[in-house]
Design a protein around this motif. Structure first.
Motif, PDB file in Angstrom:
ATOM      1  N   LEU A   1     -10.516   2.790  -6.367  1.00 21.74           N
ATOM      2  CA  LEU A   1      -9.749   3.866  -7.008  1.00 21.74           C
ATOM      3  C   LEU A   1     -10.102   3.971  -8.487  1.00 21.74           C
TER       4      LEU A   1
ATOM      5  N   CYS B   1      -0.711   0.822  -6.447  1.00 26.71           N
ATOM      6  CA  CYS B   1      -2.117   0.676  -6.784  1.00 26.71           C
ATOM      7  C   CYS B   1      -2.610   1.921  -7.520  1.00 26.71           C
ATOM      8  N   GLU B   2      -2.251   3.078  -6.980  1.00 23.95           N
ATOM      9  CA  GLU B   2      -2.662   4.337  -7.600  1.00 23.95           C
ATOM     10  C   GLU B   2      -2.065   4.462  -9.002  1.00 23.95           C
ATOM     11  N   GLN B   3      -0.755   4.110  -9.086  1.00 25.14           N
ATOM     12  CA  GLN B   3      -0.082   4.235 -10.386  1.00 25.14           C
ATOM     13  C   GLN B   3      -0.667   3.257 -11.400  1.00 25.14           C
ATOM     14  N   TYR B   4      -1.022   2.073 -10.881  1.00 24.84           N
ATOM     15  CA  TYR B   4      -1.626   1.045 -11.744  1.00 24.84           C
ATOM     16  C   TYR B   4      -2.942   1.558 -12.327  1.00 24.84           C
ATOM     17  N   VAL B   5      -3.716   2.163 -11.440  1.00 20.23           N
ATOM     18  CA  VAL B   5      -5.010   2.692 -11.874  1.00 20.23           C
ATOM     19  C   VAL B   5      -4.824   3.790 -12.912  1.00 20.23           C
TER      20      VAL B   5
ATOM     21  N   ILE C   1       0.841  -1.207   0.000  1.00 16.90           N
ATOM     22  CA  ILE C   1       0.000   0.000   0.000  1.00 16.90           C
ATOM     23  C   ILE C   1       0.871   1.251   0.000  1.00 16.90           C
ATOM     24  N   LYS C   2       1.973   1.174   0.772  1.00 16.47           N
ATOM     25  CA  LYS C   2       2.872   2.334   0.871  1.00 16.47           C
ATOM     26  C   LYS C   2       3.540   2.678  -0.478  1.00 16.47           C
TER      27      LYS C   2
ATOM     28  N   LYS D   1      -8.028  -5.707  -3.691  1.00 19.14           N
ATOM     29  CA  LYS D   1      -8.734  -5.581  -4.953  1.00 19.14           C
ATOM     30  C   LYS D   1      -9.868  -4.566  -4.839  1.00 19.14           C
ATOM     31  N   GLY D   2     -10.567  -4.675  -3.719  1.00 19.87           N
ATOM     32  CA  GLY D   2     -11.656  -3.729  -3.484  1.00 19.87           C
ATOM     33  C   GLY D   2     -11.137  -2.306  -3.464  1.00 19.87           C
ATOM     34  N   ASP D   3      -9.982  -2.149  -2.827  1.00 18.18           N
ATOM     35  CA  ASP D   3      -9.364  -0.833  -2.734  1.00 18.18           C
ATOM     36  C   ASP D   3      -9.013  -0.310  -4.126  1.00 18.18           C
TER      37      ASP D   3
END
Lengths: 256, 193
Positions: free
Chosen positions: A45, A12-16, A7-8, A39-41
């Protein structure tokens, strides 16, 4: 990598946002499989960014939809055309094979017909040659009959009766103005085996050979004309004829 | 007609050509908004949209819903097409001072925006500009984090942190709008009753 560490990283953000490298994307996908709660997180996003994009949506010109659809149709048509160039369509293969089989059948049929025709041709040719021969023969016979006819109808032609024992009769048709004469054997019996009839002319008491007779009691037999002949005589001789007549075997005789 | 995402995905996987029009109707305005902000030209944006939809159609069967939402997939294809177009055209003039929306809306103001989104846009004003700037540069204009760092002259780490925080805040805003939406929905129902 633990969930917290992941998470740190902010991956995930970059993937999105589509900022991850292929390796990073793979890592994210693995982490999402390992920790379904992530996955939900991540989905959250993504949905958030979709809403963000919708909030900034701009309606494209009305004509764009048609352009997009026709461009896709165009591309599909081009690909189809390209594919058709490289691979032969099934129907072409099938029809080519069918044509080949058809051609083979036709060739065999045609070859067969040709052989048959040649056979028939050969037979016809033989028959024609035979027919020609027959024709020639008939023509010859016709000519012979014609000359015999004119010979017989000639006012100078005389009938000479050559008589023998038991009323045996041979008729000679004689004409002093001609080169030949005719015999009709009438009731002269056929010569015994190994024997032949021979005809002689009596000229100045000399028996002159006029040739052997090919026995045929149906037809007129042509014989030479002998000038100054006093009588005609037929003897039975050995096969092939004799130089001098065997007088004991005199069968018929007639005075001219 | 409204289509559920799973239906669209199924049609994509079955190579059902009708899906293109459905995707277009559902997503084209959102995608066009991004493309227009990246290429800054309506003419080029329309070219990009055509190329992107050809790619979407061709790659349709490869979309894997376990790896991300359909919209993320569509947007990645479209955004990459737009960025490639810019690079191939040899012009990548994207100054930070240029206000995206000023530029874009100068062109399209006559067509207007979706009225449903107006309330959301106002809510988005709650997002701190320092986050919004970075999100917009990346999301709408195809900058990488490194490029943002260079462009804004701030450390890459700060860009990453701001991006993360910004997205979380953004999510919070949308969650609030959902709550408000629900509130308004129930309100209208109670009014009807």
């Amino acid at each position: 990598m633990t969930k917290e560490e992941f998470i740190k990283t902010g991956l995930c953000e970059q993937y999105v946002l589509g900022l991850t490298t292929p390796e990073e994307s793979k890592l994210v996908e693995e982490m999402l499989l390992t920790y379904p709660e992530l996955k939900g997180d991540c989905r959250g996003l993504e949905n958030c960014m979709e809403k963000y994009a919708r909030a900034h949506a701009i309606p494209p010109p009305a004509t764009l939809k048609k352009s997009v659809l026709s461009k896709i149709d165009e591309q599909d048509a081009m690909e189809r055309a390209a594919r058709n160039n490289y691979s032969i369509p099934k129907w072409v293969v099938i029809s080519a094979a069918a044509s080949l089989v058809g051609l083979l059948f036709f060739s065999f049929f045609a070859w067969n017909e040709k052989a048959n025709a040649e056979n028939k041709m050969a037979i016809l040719s033989t028959e024609f040659q035979q027919f020609q021969k027959d024709c020639e023969q008939v023509e010859n016979e016709k000519m012979i009959f014609a000359s015999q006819n004119s010979f017989l109808k000639d006012p100078n032609t005389t009938h000479i009766h050559l008589r023998g024992e038991d009323n045996t009769l041979v008729v000679a048709y004689w004409n002093e103005g001609k080169d030949n004469a005719y015999l009709k054997l009438e009731n002269l019996p056929a010569p015994p085996a190994g024997k032949t009839y021979q005809i002689w002319a009596d000229i100045n008491n000399e028996m002159v050979d006029m040739g052997v007779i090919n026995y045929d009691d149906k037809k007129m037999i042509s014989i030479p004309h002998m000038a100054n002949a006093a009588s005609l005589n037929i003897t039975l001789e050995k096969e092939g004829g004799s130089d001098h007549p065997d007088v004991s075997q005199l069968k018929v005789s007639g005075v001219i | 007609m409204k289509f559920v995402e799973s239906q669209i995905v199924e049609m994509l996987h079955q190579n059902d050509k009708r899906v293109i029009a459905i995707i277009y109707d559902n997503y084209a305005p959102s995608l066009y908004g991004v493309v227009l902000r990246i290429v800054q030209s309506e003419e080029i944006a329309q070219d990009v949209m055509q190329d992107a939809f050809v790619k979407i159609w061709k790659k349709g069967t490869t979309y894997d819903s376990t790896k991300g939402t359909l919209f993320t997939w569509l947007l990645n294809i479209t955004r990459n097409t737009a960025i490639d177009k810019l690079r191939s055209a040899g012009f990548r003039k994207r100054g930070k001072n240029q206000s995206i929306d000023d530029h874009v809306y100068n062109h399209v103001s006559s067509r207007g925006t979706n009225p449903d989104e107006i309330g959301v846009k106002e809510l988005l004003n709650n997002l701190d500009d320092k986050y919004k700037e970075i999100i917009d540069m990346i999301y709408f204009r195809g900058f990488t984090q490194k490029e943002v760092s260079e462009e804004l002259d701030i450390p890459l780490g700060t860009v990453k942190t701001r991006l993360r925080t910004g997205l979380r805040e953004l999510r919070g805003i949308f969650d609030v709008t959902s709550v408000i939406g629900l509130f308004l929905f129930f309100n209208s129902i109670s009014l009807l009753l």
